[in-house]
Scaffold this active site. Structure first.
Site, PDB file in Angstrom:
ATOM      1  N   ASP A  87     -50.379 -43.187  57.654  1.00 34.78           N
ATOM      2  CA  ASP A  87     -50.345 -41.789  58.114  1.00 34.78           C
ATOM      3  C   ASP A  87     -51.284 -41.641  59.308  1.00 34.78           C
ATOM      4  OD1 ASP A  87     -51.154 -38.967  58.371  1.00 34.78           O
ATOM      5  OD2 ASP A  87     -49.886 -38.694  56.600  1.00 34.78           O
ATOM      6  N   THR A 101     -38.928 -33.295  51.172  1.00 28.19           N
ATOM      7  CA  THR A 101     -37.667 -33.303  51.938  1.00 28.19           C
ATOM      8  C   THR A 101     -37.789 -34.053  53.258  1.00 28.19           C
ATOM      9  OG1 THR A 101     -38.197 -31.290  53.158  1.00 28.19           O
ATOM     10  CG2 THR A 101     -37.118 -31.014  51.016  1.00 28.19           C
ATOM     11  N   ASP A 156     -54.015 -38.808  59.166  1.00 30.03           N
ATOM     12  CA  ASP A 156     -55.120 -39.129  58.253  1.00 30.03           C
ATOM     13  C   ASP A 156     -56.026 -40.203  58.844  1.00 30.03           C
ATOM     14  OD1 ASP A 156     -54.521 -37.304  56.282  1.00 30.03           O
ATOM     15  OD2 ASP A 156     -53.239 -38.690  55.159  1.00 30.03           O
ATOM     16  N   ARG A 203     -44.566 -32.341  58.142  1.00 30.24           N
ATOM     17  CA  ARG A 203     -43.373 -32.771  57.396  1.00 30.24           C
ATOM     18  C   ARG A 203     -43.547 -32.404  55.940  1.00 30.24           C
ATOM     19  NH1 ARG A 203     -41.352 -38.800  57.963  1.00 30.24           N
ATOM     20  NH2 ARG A 203     -43.044 -39.119  56.502  1.00 30.24           N
TER      21      ARG A 203
HETATM   22  C1  PRP Z   1     -46.475 -37.101  61.201  1.00 25.68           C
HETATM   23  C2  PRP Z   1     -46.465 -37.613  62.621  1.00 25.68           C
HETATM   24  C3  PRP Z   1     -45.272 -36.912  63.219  1.00 25.68           C
HETATM   25  C4  PRP Z   1     -44.321 -36.868  62.049  1.00 25.68           C
HETATM   26  C5  PRP Z   1     -43.315 -37.975  62.224  1.00 25.68           C
HETATM   27  O1  PRP Z   1     -47.032 -35.855  61.130  1.00 25.68           O
HETATM   28  O2  PRP Z   1     -47.665 -37.355  63.312  1.00 25.68           O
HETATM   29  O3  PRP Z   1     -45.543 -35.598  63.674  1.00 25.68           O
HETATM   30  O4  PRP Z   1     -45.091 -37.095  60.860  1.00 25.68           O
HETATM   31  O5  PRP Z   1     -42.347 -37.904  61.244  1.00 25.68           O
HETATM   32  P1  PRP Z   1     -40.825 -37.482  61.532  1.00 25.68           P
HETATM   33  O6  PRP Z   1     -40.401 -38.254  62.750  1.00 25.68           O
HETATM   34  O7  PRP Z   1     -40.127 -37.903  60.285  1.00 25.68           O
HETATM   35  O8  PRP Z   1     -40.797 -36.004  61.750  1.00 25.68           O
HETATM   36  P2  PRP Z   1     -47.248 -35.083  59.724  1.00 25.68           P
HETATM   37  O9  PRP Z   1     -46.068 -34.225  59.439  1.00 25.68           O
HETATM   38  O10 PRP Z   1     -47.648 -36.058  58.671  1.00 25.68           O
HETATM   39  O11 PRP Z   1     -48.412 -34.067  60.062  1.00 25.68           O
HETATM   40  P3  PRP Z   1     -49.939 -34.357  60.472  1.00 25.68           P
HETATM   41  O12 PRP Z   1     -49.932 -34.889  61.901  1.00 25.68           O
HETATM   42  O13 PRP Z   1     -50.543 -32.999  60.393  1.00 25.68           O
HETATM   43  O14 PRP Z   1     -50.537 -35.342  59.522  1.00 25.68           O
HETATM   44  N1  URA Z   2     -45.900 -39.936  59.799  1.00 28.85           N
HETATM   45  C1  URA Z   2     -46.885 -40.855  59.877  1.00 28.85           C
HETATM   46  O1  URA Z   2     -48.041 -40.525  60.166  1.00 28.85           O
HETATM   47  N2  URA Z   2     -46.572 -42.135  59.600  1.00 28.85           N
HETATM   48  C2  URA Z   2     -45.325 -42.522  59.288  1.00 28.85           C
HETATM   49  O2  URA Z   2     -45.106 -43.728  59.065  1.00 28.85           O
HETATM   50  C3  URA Z   2     -44.321 -41.550  59.223  1.00 28.85           C
HETATM   51  C4  URA Z   2     -44.630 -40.260  59.491  1.00 28.85           C
END
Ligand code: PRP
Ligand code: URA
Length: 215
Positions: A206, A114, A209, A110
């Site tokens: 997150d 945005t 993380d 994400r």
């Molecule tokens: C997080 C999570 C989802 C997404 C959810 O991933 O694991 O994939 O955000 O958010 P959304 O419903 O608003 O799309 P992130 O983009 O942080 O990537 P990561 O798993 O690499 O940390």
């Molecule tokens: N992605 C995450 O990992 N946590 C949230 O709360 C939203 C998006």
């Protein structure tokens, strides 16, 4: 928020053990090792519900006592599709349930400003269109990442898509259901909503993380 959506396509897994484990996961006190173990365990519980309607067929079995007829799984094969990164944490739990499943990977992140998803990787089994796809990601926030993953799989010809998340915001559930007329959603919690940074409230922070210890 969810009054005008078809909640028959959403399964909330409210088993006491699931709720107990989720409470530990949410806590800021829970460290990476335990968090990762809990993601795997909850994926297994959720997979149990998401596979409940898998079709069975008769199979002849000889027990030490006599011949009998039992049941075995029949029908289409399964693919587990983690949305990277955090979805990776759910794969092992589901593979324990369905060891013959193939695994496809969809890389999405994400944009921090945005909140729009960006796809950076896709590798799925060649026969994906013949498989039931279990799309896995612990978090369903705005729904953007899941919607893109579902669209990608539909474009590959996948018929049966089931989205397995651990924590969902109402906004994300609504967006996913409105974007696809067939997808079914499984979640262990439906939280209050999103904050200004599009994080789920109360959520668990997150997920990527916390699984990989990157913060
Ligand atoms: C997080 C999570 C989802 C997404 C959810 O991933 O694991 O994939 O955000 O958010 P959304 O419903 O608003 O799309 P992130 O983009 O942080 O990537 P990561 O798993 O690499 O940390
Ligand atoms: N992605 C995450 O990992 N946590 C949230 O709360 C939203 C998006």
């Amino acid at each position: 928020m969810l009054q005008d959506v078809d909640m028959s396509r959403v399964t909330l897994i409210d088993h006491p053990l699931v709720q107990h484990k989720l409470a530990i996961m949410r806590s800021i006190e829970t460290g990476t090792k335990q968090f990762r173990e809990l993601v795997r365990e909850l994926a297994l519980f959720e997979g149990y519900e998401a596979t409940r309607d898998f079709p069975l067929e008769d199979v002849a079995v000889t027990t030490p006592i006599c011949d009998t007829v039992c049941k075995q799984l029949s029908g289409r094969k399964v693919a587990i599709i983690p949305i990277l990164r955090a979805g990776l944490g759910m794969v092992d739990g589901l593979l324990e349930l369905v060891p013959s499943a193939r695994v496809g990977h969809l890389g999405m992140y994400r944009d921090e400003v945005t909140h729009e998803p960006h796809e950076y990787y896709a590798k799925v089994p060649a026969d994906i269109d013949h498989r039931i796809c279990l799309v896995v990601d612990p978090m369903l926030a705005t729904g953007g990442s899941s919607i893109d993953a579902i669209k990608y799989l539909r474009a590959q010809g996948v018929q049966d898509i089931r989205l397995l998340v651990l924590v969902a915001a109402p906004e994300g559930i609504k967006a996913v259901l409105n974007s696809d007329a067939q997808v079914r959603v499984f979640t262990c919690a439906i939280d209050e909503g999103l904050n200004e940074a599009a994080y789920i409230v109360p959520g668990l922070g997150d997920a990527g993380d916390r699984i990989f210890g990157t913060k």
